[in-house]
Design an enzyme around this catalytic site. Structure first.
Site, PDB file in Angstrom:
ATOM      1  CG  HIS A 125      -1.960  -1.030   1.172  1.00  0.00           C
ATOM      2  ND1 HIS A 125      -3.223  -0.776   0.718  1.00  0.00           N
ATOM      3  CD2 HIS A 125      -1.919  -2.355   1.468  1.00  0.00           C
ATOM      4  CE1 HIS A 125      -3.944  -1.866   0.763  1.00  0.00           C
ATOM      5  NE2 HIS A 125      -3.177  -2.846   1.213  1.00  0.00           N
ATOM      6  CB  SER A 143     -27.396   5.008 -24.684  1.00  0.00           C
ATOM      7  OG  SER A 143     -26.409   4.025 -24.440  1.00  0.00           O
TER       8      SER A 143
END
Length: 1095
Positions: free
Chosen positions: A524, A783
């Protein structure tokens, strides 16, 4: 809350043969010689029993084996007062992590801990501290399995249907009922008889004692049939044996408690008891039947027959279904209990089984295996998924060998790839997975963002393996992989990192090459990877041919459909290299060849319109997944897809626009598939418009390679002139197989005002917007864009989400499509390219100032001037507004102000907005233009001068505006399993925030968490924690950091309906540490930070 296992009615669907047997096998024992019990006898017995019966509130913290995560009620009873032992069902104790409390009849609550759950039979034990019960006098309930008989009058005492104490009467009708079959993919008892009575127990009565008139427990209530009043009781012989071992173990513990070992053996096979007539049809010889009848107790009705054998188990290849058991070690055996005694006492030994197979006698030697060795006691948690060795229970259900890597819960990463619950993982990154350790080893070599093939099998389609692509989380949606191991001494599951940072091998890509610049999965604190890799295949998603893989998908139906995967072999290949990585001459030559070949092969259908040809290089299909750990802002699904348009494409940055019903929140994983080039790459959400229904997604053009980057082009936006009624446009979009599709349509209404109501769970809804309507389209799931004949974008054809309410308790999500004018898009795009006036955001390694949008946080709606006259609008103003806009002939009215906005206490519902800064306004765009003028001015005035009409009186008001960025919600806290955030605009648009300083909003909760256990559900604000006000996330974080593990917390909440409530909650930092998730604009990554955990 009832126990879910007992509500399963699969018994009603058993085979006709079994039903006939059930009707014919009624055995009537001779009448009992005991004196018939009187009402006074029962009263005295119940007086002794009721205080020893406890209500169990159990919380399964994780899905494990046959059980799902969740909270439930059940029953238990004291069987050893001095040692503190409670008997209940195995499905109550749970095979996995569980937190439980027992409540006595006087409402005293004490914590309890699991000490044993039988791997096969439906019983288990909790332990408690006897000294913790201070105000109740009670005695243990003795166990008397020998007292059970047909015709015995009994009482079932327990927490039936959620009642604290319920007493149901019945009479035992059978002692030899087959073990009930609850689920095909869940827990089922076997290799034992059950008792049956018509006592009509329901949910919550699991674990209740079945007592006689002397107050002795003769059986343990386990389940019931929902279609009738039948209840099923477990005999207590094996319970008595296990309790004896448990008591001896406790007595030997002088210091601290230690794990209890109760010897249990298995042959990994299932027997069923069949009558002699049926066994003769299976081939039983007459002389064998005579021997068995002579050696068996009087009244024996049948023998044991092999029903199933688990693959690779001790009995596999030795025994087959239909084999009739005659002798074990030379002794005739016809009862489950005798056979199980031999097996349990013979762990590690060889049993000699004499069987008959089709009338032929056979003798086989089978070794007895330790049953506990194939009972999983550890699991891996990665990206929300729970994976552990396949248990004996599920191996028997699915006919797979024990010990394989079994998916108890797919979590996010596996769900995103389309791996269903109950799947068996066979390969990851082309490496074989035979056990959980193999999986951990492979994961330790993968980097964040890596996409690797995964091969799995499903019990619903066991003869075919399925291949999907799994994407390792690039953002820190979840904690690093963790390994949980059961500790029977404490009743908890100890947790440790599954991958030790110091032991991490160099990361490998899918071709097996070392990629040292990748980010290890468990680190991390390393620098993030800004460049991303593209791949040539599309990841399989929910709704693929995986059988039950779509069970967790929800929300708008059309948005759940997937883009078809053109890949057939499931392999993955690199489409590009990192921007700072050098290419060889061979690689450069290959790229050039691909570029020439692809450009020469590009072709359009013969009937394709000019607009379709022009716009296809800018069409892109979005596939969006939302991690359940951060389902923010009321987002109503985990999986969306839709068509977007590329509006900017350079060597350093690409931008595409799509509606917010496809990309609803910034905490999402976005994948882009291009119509003009067979490529799929990740994208990042960089801008969510606070009002308009569109989002901007950035992608890295260098991830496309030269071939892809050369054929992708940005579309040209044409915001002016605005579309008029009767104009011809081309509706262009992508079909499900990424083929461009178009049709010519006519604009029927260029300025239709939207009016979308709030959903039950507030989420984004388009407000203050005018949209474009057409005469014909391709349906509500299609769409794309509206273009002119040259392919220039006049509007985005976007999807809108709404909720249709049929009643106060019934509603359904729907979607529709309309045209979104591009003027607002072009304004924001220009600011991103030239540099906005807001905080900078890292996009493809370059920090770019992002725009801020000034808005008036007021929801408006249009009213026709003809109706406005009736509300007091003067003829003078009507003439002014008609002259300003002869087409719309309307005036804007206030529907409501967003709570906490600068306009909240100034404007009222029903006010008519006539002019802004002395300029008449008739549409939403006029308001936006006035806000835009404030930003362009040299002064720092943030107010608008509004002329309004309120109750027939014309008024002048100075109303402040607000600046909003396009980041959306960028911070969330998970405390005790509830997801907490600042109130988002959809909540604020309801016009209400708690008076106690607003508070933090609970947007969702997790199954199996303290929030689930104590009822801290979504759609409410937390305004106080232990008397400390929590007006915002910072105050809430500070208040929760002071709380310790196991501490009870007093929470004050306010529901969306304004109803206040105070509840208490017990914090559990062992399974549910407090953490926050923040978006870091410096790295463009979501970072996870632990706020409070056990040390």
């Amino acid at each position: 809350m009832g126990d879910p296992l007992e509500r399963i009615g699969s018994e009603a669907s058993m085979a006709t043969e079994t039903g006939i047997k059930s009707d014919l096998c009624l055995e009537i024992d001779p009448p009992s010689s005991e004196t018939v019990a009187t009402a006074e006898d029962w009263r005295r017995a119940l007086d002794r029993v009721v205080p020893a019966v406890v209500v169990l509130r159990t919380t399964a913290c994780r899905a494990f084996d046959t059980e799902s995560a969740g909270a439930s009620y059940a029953t238990g009873f004291i069987v050893d007062k001095r040692r503190g032992i409670i008997l209940t069902n195995r499905h109550v104790v749970k095979p996995g992590p569980v937190v439980a409390e027992a409540t006595f009849v006087n409402r005293e609550e004490i914590p309890i801990y699991p000490v044993y759950r039988d791997p096969v039979h439906d019983f288990g034990f909790f332990s408690y501290d006897p000294s913790a019960v201070q105000f109740l006098s009670y005695e243990e309930i003795p166990l008397a399995p020998e007292a059970a008989s047909v015709g015995l009058e009994i009482r079932v005492v327990g927490n039936d249907s959620g009642e604290k104490v319920s007493i149901l009467a019945g009479t035992i009708a059978r002692l030899d009922r087959d073990a009930p079959h609850y689920k095909k993919d869940g827990y089922n008892d076997f290799n034992t008889f059950y008792m049956q009575a018509a006592s009509g127990t329901k949910g919550g009565s699991s674990g209740s004692p079945v007592i006689d008139w002397q107050g002795r427990a003769v059986a343990l209530n386990a389940g019931s049939k929902t279609s009738s009043a039948s209840a099923f009781f477990l005999p207590l012989q094996r319970v008595v044996r296990a309790l004896s071992f448990l008591q001896k173990s406790i007595d030997l513990c002088t210091d601290k408690p230690k794990a209890v070992h109760i010897p249990r053996g298995t042959l990994q096979m299932t027997f069923i008891h069949k009558g002699f007539d049926e066994i003769r049809r299976l081939g039983l010889r007459t002389e064998t039947e005579q021997v068995v009848r002579h050696a068996s107790p009087p009244g024996e009705t049948g023998m044991l027959v092999v029903d199933s054998v688990v693959p690779s188990g001790p009995a596999d290849k030795h025994l087959e279904s239909g084999d009739v058991l005659v002798r074990v070690n030379g002794t005739v055996l016809t009862q489950f209990l005798n056979l199980e005694n031999l097996i349990d006492e013979g762990v590690g030994q060889i049993l000699e089984l004499e069987i008959e197979r089709g009338g032929k006698p056979l003798t086989v030697n089978v070794s007895v295996q330790d049953l506990h060795s194939i009972t999983p006691d550890h699991f891996l948690e990665v990206s929300g998924a729970v994976i552990h060795p396949l248990s004996y229970q599920q191996a028997r259900n699915f006919r797979f060998p024990c010990g394989l890597a079994y998916v108890a819960d797919p979590g996010y990463m596996l769900f995103r790839a389309g791996v269903p619950r109950h799947a068996i993982i066979k390969k990851v990154a082309n490496e074989d997975i035979s056990c959980l350790a193999d999986l951990v080893s492979v994961l330790s070599k993968l980097s964040k963002g890596a996409r690797v093939p995964l091969e799995y099998m499903s019990h619903t389609d066991r003869h075919r393996k399925k291949s999907v692509l799994v994407t390792i989380d690039r953002h820190e949606w979840y904690a690093p992989p963790q390994l949980y191991t059961r500790n029977d001494s404490t009743g908890l599951w100890d947790v440790k990192p599954a991958i030790e940072p110091a032991a991490v091998s160099p990361s490998i890509d899918i071709n097996g090459l070392s990629t040292s610049q990748n980010i290890p999965l468990c680190h991390h604190d390393t620098e993030p990877m800004h460049e991303v890799r593209g791949v040539t295949d599309t990841a399989a998603t929910m709704g693929a041919s995986s059988g039950d893989g779509s069970q967790n998908d929800f929300g708008s139906e059309a948005k759940k459909q997937r883009v078809d995967d053109d890949s057939s072999d499931g392999t993955v290949a690199n489409a590009s290299l990192y921007g700072n990585e050098l290419k060889s001459d061979d690689a450069m030559a290959t790229d050039n060849t691909v570029l020439r070949d692809y450009e020469g092969a590009t072709a359009f259908p013969a009937n394709a319109s000019l607009a379709e040809r022009a716009i296809e290089p800018a069409l892109v299909m979005f596939e969006v997944h939302v991690p359940p750990s951060c389902s923010l802002d009321g987002v109503h699904s985990q999986h969306f897809f839709g068509t977007g348009i590329i509006i900017y494409h350079s060597s350093s940055m690409g931008l595409a626009v799509v509606d917010k019903n496809t990309v609803a929140i910034s905490a999402s994983d976005v994948m882009l598939s291009f119509a003009a080039f067979p490529l799929e790459i990740p994208g990042e959400v960089v801008f969510l418009h606070p009002v308009h229904n569109y989002a901007l997604i950035a992608y890295n053009p260098s991830a496309m390679g030269p071939a892809g980057a050369s054929v992708i082009r940005a579309a040209e936006l044409l915001p002016e002139p605005a579309l008029q009624r009767g104009d011809s446009v081309y509706l262009v979009g992508l079909s499900r197989n990424l083929q461009a599709t178009s049709r010519k349509s006519i604009v029927t209404n260029p300025c239709a005002a939207l009016n979308i109501g709030s959903a039950d769970s507030p989420r984004y809804r388009a407000t203050n917007m005018e949209v474009i309507e057409l005469d014909t389209d391709f349906g509500s799931s299609f769409s794309g864009a509206l273009t002119d004949e040259q392919g220039r974008i006049r509007a985005i054809w976007g999807s809108f989400s709404t909720q249709i309410k049929y009643s106060s308790t019934s509603s359904e999500d729907h979607q529709f499509v309309r045209g979104i004018p591009v003027y607002a898009i072009s304004q924001v795009l220009e600011k991103i390219i030239t540099g906005g006036n807001g905080p900078a955001l890292l996009i493809n390694g370059i920090k770019r100032p992002m725009p801020l949008v000034r808005i008036l946080e007021v929801e408006l709606y249009p009213t026709l001037l003809s109706k406005a006259r009736s509300f007091g609008l003067s003829d003078e103003w009507i003439q002014i507004l008609v002259k300003k806009d002869p087409v719309r002939r309307q005036v804007l009215r206030v529907k409501g102000c967003l709570a906490g906005s600068k306009a909240e206490n100034l404007l009222e519902q029903g006010d008519m907005v006539l002019a802004v800064n002395k300029m008449p306004v008739t549409c939403f765009k006029d308001i936006e233009a006035a806000c835009l003028t404030l930003d362009k001015g040299s002064h720092s005035d943030e107010n608008l001068n509004l002329t309004i009409l309120r109750q027939g009186q014309e008024m002048e008001l100075v109303v402040g505006t607000d600046k909003r960025d396009g980041n959306g919600t960028t911070r969330v806290i998970n405390w005790c399993g509830c997801v907490v955030q600042d109130p988002h605009p959809a909540v604020r648009s309801l016009g209400f925030l708690p008076e106690e300083g607003h508070g933090v909003y609970v947007t969702r909760w997790c199954h199996g968490s303290p929030a689930n256990r104590y009822g801290l559900y979504a759609l409410q604000w937390i305004v106080e924690v232990n008397g400390k006000k929590t007006p915002d996330l910072n105050a809430f974080a500070d208040a929760t950091k002071e709380l310790e593990h196991g501490q009870f917390v007093r929470i004050r909440t306010v529901h969306l309906n304004g109803k206040p409530r105070v509840l208490t909650l017990k914090q559990d930092l062992h399974y549910w540490p407090t953490w926050e998730l923040r978006f870091d604009p410096e790295t463009a990554l979501w970072r996870r930070n632990i706020l409070k955990a056990l040390k």
